[in-house]
Design a protein around this motif. Structure first.
Motif, short mmCIF file in Angstrom:
data_model
loop_
_atom_site.label_atom_id
_atom_site.label_comp_id
_atom_site.label_asym_id
_atom_site.label_seq_id
_atom_site.Cartn_x
_atom_site.Cartn_y
_atom_site.Cartn_z
N GLY A 18 0.91 -1.12 0.43
CA GLY A 18 -0.11 -0.16 0.16
C GLY A 18 0.83 1.33 0.10
N ARG A 20 -3.56 1.90 -0.36
CA ARG A 20 -4.37 2.49 -1.25
C ARG A 20 -5.64 2.58 -0.77
N ARG A 21 -6.55 3.81 -1.58
CA ARG A 21 -7.70 4.48 -0.71
C ARG A 21 -8.39 3.78 -1.00
N ILE A 64 -10.20 -6.44 -0.28
CA ILE A 64 -8.98 -5.59 0.08
C ILE A 64 -7.92 -5.74 -0.18
N ARG A 67 -6.52 -8.77 -2.33
CA ARG A 67 -6.39 -7.80 -3.82
C ARG A 67 -4.95 -7.39 -3.51
N MET A 68 -4.93 -6.52 -2.42
CA MET A 68 -3.28 -6.19 -1.59
C MET A 68 -2.75 -7.48 -1.90
N ASP A 71 -1.41 -8.52 -5.78
CA ASP A 71 -0.64 -7.12 -6.53
C ASP A 71 0.39 -7.23 -5.85
N ASP A 99 -6.81 5.85 4.06
CA ASP A 99 -5.48 4.74 3.02
C ASP A 99 -5.13 4.33 3.93
N THR A 101 -3.09 0.35 4.49
CA THR A 101 -1.73 0.06 4.20
C THR A 101 -1.68 -1.69 4.31
#
Length: 339
Positions: A18, A20-21, A64, A67-68, A71, A99, A101
């Motif tokens: 991150g 990631r907003r 989420i 997905r983090m 990626d 935001d 992390t």
């Protein structure tokens, strides 16, 4: 260092992913599809909830996290999916504009003795906001291909003895659940309800996976045929999100039934988390899952007067009657007003 194979995931490795907003629009979009409760879909109504404002669905926050890590390292690795989740704790709400992390720590690893080409890696993940507040903690195992299947990896005795998932909980004897909403004080352990049946189309499997879990066996039919699963299958988080979708619809039916009987209707609050989530078999394209939920325990809250915690064990079987999904979760539930 590239983290591609089982052998690369040394215990003690830590990754920071991150930021990631997260936006209001994506919170509302996910919730409308899978968790349409006012605290997730209506900013004004959410102000009157226990959350005090619009918050993301807990299942959205899990998506989420998925997905983090996808990626961050999974997509570049030999990852072969996960058998389940030991525990998720939703510590604080995820709110619009946060935001996010993610800290990922490798806790331990062991070879999968039934498939020597595969090893299991256990992770702890912590999602935090920009203020440094922990929002979610998750612990689970992930399968990776081994670079050298012929070499036996060292296995700590505690890990080998424990295995990767918790035991099936002792459940109270099943009994039919009344078809109208009731306060916590009226709930009886063992009450069981069917949430309905849901068919997973190839299109929806791919759409969900592209957003939250874009591993090849969820988005590419040909790659899926070459995977351990042998065909296109839904993300485990997709099967969990559909459980939430059916659970909300079930609660709305119960709420409307209570209103038709001119009975008072309790409110539900956020969930503090779940444990022992098991993805027992792949959910393939066109599979139809029937979900059910059983009350395990209902107890008053020591910290919130007028509220309590209800523990439920939820399951799903496919069209062949095979168990494919199970977990034990807890939700805040309103108590009956004092007379």
């Amino acid at each position: 260092m590239a983290l591609t194979h089982y052998e690369d995931f040394e215990p003690g490795i830590r990754l920071s992913l991150g930021p990631r907003r997260i936006t209001m629009d994506e919170i509302v979009a996910f919730a409308r599809q899978y968790d349409p409760q006012p605290m997730h879909t209506d900013p004004e109504a959410a102000k009157e909830s226990l959350a005090g404002g619009l918050i993301a669905s807990g299942w959205h926050s899990c998506g989420i996290v998925m997905r983090m890590i996808a990626d961050g390292f999974i997509l570049a690795s030999t990852g072969q999916g996960a058998p389940g989740i030991e525990e998720v704790r939703w510590l604080r709400p995820v709110r619009p504009g946060d935001d996010l992390t993610l800290t990922v720590e490798v806790l331990e690893r062991r070879p999968l003795r039934s498939r020597p080409e595969i090893g299991m890696v256990r992770f702890r993940m912590v999602l935090a906001n920009g203020a440094g507040e922990d929002l979610l903690q998750q612990t689970n195992w992930v399968m990776f291909r081994r670079r050298d299947p012929g070499r036996e990896a060292e296995v700590p005795a505690s890990t080998a003895a424990r295995g990767h998932q918790g035991a099936t909980p002792d459940l109270p004897e099943a009994r039919p659940s009344p078809d109208h909403a009731r306060f916590l004080d009226d709930l009886v352990p063992g009450e069981t309800a069917s949430l309905g049946t849901y068919r997973f189309t190839p299109e929806e499997i791919v759409t969900f996976a592209r957003a939250y879990d874009p591993q090849p066996f969820h988005v590419d039919a040909e790659a899926a045929r070459r995977s351990l699963f042998g065909g296109l299958c839904a993300s485990g988080w997709h099967t969990a999100a559909v459980w939430m979708k059916l659970m909300v619809a079930h609660w709305e039916r119960q709420r409307q039934a209570a209103l038709s009987l001119r009975l008072p209707v309790p409110s539900l609050g956020p969930s503090p988390g779940f444990r022992d989530l098991k993805w027992l078999k792949p959910v393939f394209a066109s599979d139809a899952l029937t979900y059910a939920v059983r009350i395990v325990e209902a107890r008053p809250s020591a910290s919130r007067p007028g509220w309590g915690l209800v523990t439920q064990h939820s399951t799903a079987v496919n069209q062949h009657g095979e168990p494919v999904f199970a977990f034990t979760g807890t939700v805040m539930w309103q108590r009956a007003p004092a007379a």
